[in-house]
Motif scaffolding. Sequence first.
Motif, PDB file in Angstrom:
ATOM      1  N   UNK A  24      18.767  16.121 -38.417  1.00 15.48           N
ATOM      2  CA  UNK A  24      20.196  16.044 -38.125  1.00 15.48           C
ATOM      3  C   UNK A  24      20.553  14.670 -37.589  1.00 15.48           C
ATOM      4  N   UNK A  25      21.756  14.214 -37.933  1.00 18.39           N
ATOM      5  CA  UNK A  25      22.319  12.991 -37.357  1.00 18.39           C
ATOM      6  C   UNK A  25      23.286  13.306 -36.221  1.00 18.39           C
ATOM      7  N   UNK A  26      23.492  14.592 -35.954  1.00 15.58           N
ATOM      8  CA  UNK A  26      24.421  15.017 -34.910  1.00 15.58           C
ATOM      9  C   UNK A  26      23.758  14.867 -33.538  1.00 15.58           C
ATOM     10  N   UNK A  27      24.256  13.970 -32.679  1.00 12.20           N
ATOM     11  CA  UNK A  27      23.622  13.770 -31.370  1.00 12.20           C
ATOM     12  C   UNK A  27      23.581  15.038 -30.525  1.00 12.20           C
ATOM     13  N   UNK A  28      24.609  15.872 -30.624  1.00  9.11           N
ATOM     14  CA  UNK A  28      24.636  17.092 -29.818  1.00  9.11           C
ATOM     15  C   UNK A  28      23.550  18.076 -30.260  1.00  9.11           C
ATOM     16  N   UNK A  29      23.354  18.199 -31.575  1.00  9.01           N
ATOM     17  CA  UNK A  29      22.280  19.070 -32.055  1.00  9.01           C
ATOM     18  C   UNK A  29      20.921  18.544 -31.609  1.00  9.01           C
ATOM     19  N   UNK A  30      20.740  17.243 -31.725  1.00 10.25           N
ATOM     20  CA  UNK A  30      19.478  16.651 -31.291  1.00 10.25           C
ATOM     21  C   UNK A  30      19.223  16.849 -29.815  1.00 10.25           C
ATOM     22  N   UNK A  31      20.274  16.757 -29.014  1.00 10.86           N
ATOM     23  CA  UNK A  31      20.136  16.919 -27.569  1.00 10.86           C
ATOM     24  C   UNK A  31      19.721  18.332 -27.199  1.00 10.86           C
ATOM     25  N   UNK A  32      20.099  19.318 -27.997  1.00 15.82           N
ATOM     26  CA  UNK A  32      19.687  20.690 -27.722  1.00 15.82           C
ATOM     27  C   UNK A  32      18.161  20.826 -27.775  1.00 15.82           C
ATOM     28  N   UNK A  33      17.534  20.190 -28.748  1.00 16.07           N
ATOM     29  CA  UNK A  33      16.074  20.235 -28.830  1.00 16.07           C
ATOM     30  C   UNK A  33      15.440  19.422 -27.702  1.00 16.07           C
ATOM     31  N   UNK A  34      16.055  18.309 -27.349  1.00 14.80           N
ATOM     32  CA  UNK A  34      15.550  17.515 -26.224  1.00 14.80           C
ATOM     33  C   UNK A  34      15.614  18.322 -24.936  1.00 14.80           C
ATOM     34  N   UNK A  35      16.684  19.065 -24.750  1.00 14.05           N
ATOM     35  CA  UNK A  35      16.822  19.920 -23.570  1.00 14.05           C
ATOM     36  C   UNK A  35      15.723  20.967 -23.510  1.00 14.05           C
ATOM     37  N   UNK A  36      15.372  21.517 -24.670  1.00 17.05           N
ATOM     38  CA  UNK A  36      14.301  22.514 -24.706  1.00 17.05           C
ATOM     39  C   UNK A  36      12.989  21.904 -24.232  1.00 17.05           C
ATOM     40  N   UNK A  37      12.698  20.705 -24.687  1.00 15.97           N
ATOM     41  CA  UNK A  37      11.463  20.041 -24.258  1.00 15.97           C
ATOM     42  C   UNK A  37      11.497  19.734 -22.765  1.00 15.97           C
ATOM     43  N   UNK A  38      12.634  19.261 -22.266  1.00 14.40           N
ATOM     44  CA  UNK A  38      12.731  18.938 -20.834  1.00 14.40           C
ATOM     45  C   UNK A  38      12.565  20.184 -19.958  1.00 14.40           C
ATOM     46  N   UNK A  39      12.984  21.323 -20.481  1.00  9.15           N
ATOM     47  CA  UNK A  39      13.005  22.545 -19.674  1.00  9.15           C
ATOM     48  C   UNK A  39      11.642  23.203 -19.538  1.00  9.15           C
ATOM     49  N   UNK A  40      10.621  22.672 -20.215  1.00 14.22           N
ATOM     50  CA  UNK A  40       9.344  23.379 -20.282  1.00 14.22           C
ATOM     51  C   UNK A  40       8.757  23.683 -18.908  1.00 14.22           C
ATOM     52  N   UNK A  41       8.713  22.699 -18.009  1.00 12.45           N
ATOM     53  CA  UNK A  41       8.090  22.915 -16.698  1.00 12.45           C
ATOM     54  C   UNK A  41       8.826  23.983 -15.904  1.00 12.45           C
ATOM     55  N   UNK A  42      10.156  23.867 -15.842  1.00  9.52           N
ATOM     56  CA  UNK A  42      10.905  24.821 -15.025  1.00  9.52           C
ATOM     57  C   UNK A  42      10.878  26.214 -15.643  1.00  9.52           C
ATOM     58  N   UNK A  43      10.921  26.312 -16.958  1.00  8.34           N
ATOM     59  CA  UNK A  43      10.871  27.625 -17.606  1.00  8.34           C
ATOM     60  C   UNK A  43       9.509  28.273 -17.402  1.00  8.34           C
ATOM     61  N   UNK A  44       8.441  27.512 -17.523  1.00  8.83           N
ATOM     62  CA  UNK A  44       7.107  28.048 -17.283  1.00  8.83           C
ATOM     63  C   UNK A  44       6.939  28.458 -15.827  1.00  8.83           C
ATOM     64  N   UNK A  45       7.601  27.711 -14.921  1.00 12.24           N
ATOM     65  CA  UNK A  45       7.531  28.059 -13.507  1.00 12.24           C
ATOM     66  C   UNK A  45       8.134  29.416 -13.197  1.00 12.24           C
ATOM     67  N   UNK A  46       9.003  29.905 -14.061  1.00  8.32           N
ATOM     68  CA  UNK A  46       9.581  31.230 -13.880  1.00  8.32           C
ATOM     69  C   UNK A  46       8.666  32.338 -14.422  1.00  8.32           C
ATOM     70  N   UNK A  47       7.653  31.945 -15.185  1.00  8.52           N
ATOM     71  CA  UNK A  47       6.694  32.903 -15.725  1.00  8.52           C
ATOM     72  C   UNK A  47       5.598  33.208 -14.716  1.00  8.52           C
ATOM     73  N   UNK A  48       5.151  32.161 -13.985  1.00  8.47           N
ATOM     74  CA  UNK A  48       4.071  32.350 -13.026  1.00  8.47           C
ATOM     75  C   UNK A  48       3.809  31.087 -12.232  1.00  8.47           C
ATOM     76  N   UNK A  49       2.709  31.093 -11.491  1.00  8.43           N
ATOM     77  CA  UNK A  49       2.278  29.920 -10.726  1.00  8.43           C
ATOM     78  C   UNK A  49       1.608  28.931 -11.672  1.00  8.43           C
ATOM     79  N   UNK A  50       1.916  27.643 -11.501  1.00 10.53           N
ATOM     80  CA  UNK A  50       1.437  26.640 -12.439  1.00 10.53           C
ATOM     81  C   UNK A  50       0.409  25.711 -11.803  1.00 10.53           C
ATOM     82  N   UNK A  51      -0.626  25.404 -12.575  1.00 10.38           N
ATOM     83  CA  UNK A  51      -1.523  24.286 -12.275  1.00 10.38           C
ATOM     84  C   UNK A  51      -1.245  23.233 -13.335  1.00 10.38           C
ATOM     85  N   UNK A  52      -0.721  22.096 -12.896  1.00 16.97           N
ATOM     86  CA  UNK A  52      -0.199  21.111 -13.833  1.00 16.97           C
ATOM     87  C   UNK A  52      -1.204  19.987 -14.071  1.00 16.97           C
TER      88      UNK A  52
END
Length: 463
Positions: free
Chosen positions: A316-344
Amino acid sequence: MSVPSADRHPAAALDDLRTRLDHSHLITDPDVLQSYRQDWAKAPDPGTPLAVVRARTTEDVQEVMRWASTHSVPIVPRGAGSGLSGGATAVDGGIVLSTELMRDLHVDPVTRTATVQPGLYNAEVKQAVAEHGLWYPPDPSSYEICSIGGNIATNAGGLCCVKYGVTTDYVLGMTVVLADGTAVRLGGPRLKDTAGLSLTKLFVGSEGTLGVVTEIILRLIPAQPPRSTVVGIFPDVVACSEAVLAITSRIRPAMLEFMETVSIRAVEADLRMGLDTDAGAMLLAQSDLTGPDRAAETEFMAEAFRTHGATEVFATDDPDEGEQFTMARRAAFTSLGKVGTLLLEDVGVPLPSLPRLVAGIEEISARRDVPIALVAHAGDGNTHPIIVLTDDDPDRAERARLAFGEVMDLAIGMGGTITGEHGVGRLKAPWLPAQLGDDVMELTRRIKNALDPQGILNPGTML
């Protein structure tokens, strides 16, 4: 290095510190102290500090360090507390020296520099310089909540580092307060400067063990053009990492990140973004070239995805669509932190070893029977294996501890590193000698002892 002993009469010592500071800067309330004992990594066995000092100026920091040197009190510098290696873990009888209130900022569009204090968030600096048509590239996933001071301490990287480099590439100068309270100015707003030793580089990534950074001069570049985004769904992380090598052998994209099944499912469960939870891995690439060059680079990356086993490719050339996938990648740590205790983890290897590294991490996960989520700044070989514990089973916790060490041993054995951007901190300090070797460890200790002879600066971190 042993932890220094605090003054035998802490109450009298604190009275002395109060005379040196505005009373509002020194906090001894037990509830507040509790909140400053650990950073986000939650390193085990944190100490209880005598007090927290919220400095506002370089002079405040100087007074704290002079006092600490006089009374032999350990000092743990702290930024926003978002660290992922336990580098801001309090010491019994010490002082947590917070730079969170140090928030001055000045942008000079002529020299393309920003002079900032360490308490500003990375996102705030980005926003301020954007008003002048400029960009500060270092881009940690936690950019909205991590401070520039913490970025300096760990030499943070982020999602843009594959093309644009890491924090040290944008630090032109700084003011540092040494262990004895001396404030030194290093570097300046000059793009070329080879006078003397490269001391500015020495302090970037030193994790508060050599001095306390109170002001930074950052190099800026022109604002980034809009990006095109390519997303590939792969059956597994090995195929995904082979696509990474095919791309990086030819170009350096603006972003090249991957996530595997555990992290994809955690983000989707948390944010409901419509991610493919059956995917073995997802690879996210972006191009910020202009005109036909951007189209050609985007198609090259899409073809590399398909050639190396992607079952689905989306561009996609749409910046907003691209940002949605970037947001998913950025959210990985915090989303995993809601699953359990993390060793990073934060291990990196030379790029040709990336497929072997991710395969080895999968083998450790299976053998130890502990889930290891994996996200990565794949374009430069820096991976974040994240061990996820969803219960208090002591046997599983012990297997996780063993897996944690085995991942670092695996990276070291491949000529890699135990940290690409999070820092050594306390959690990874036992593995540092295995990576550096005896001679480099001794040289590191000599530098530490020269700048901090009493060992009062962040004891237990790194060394």
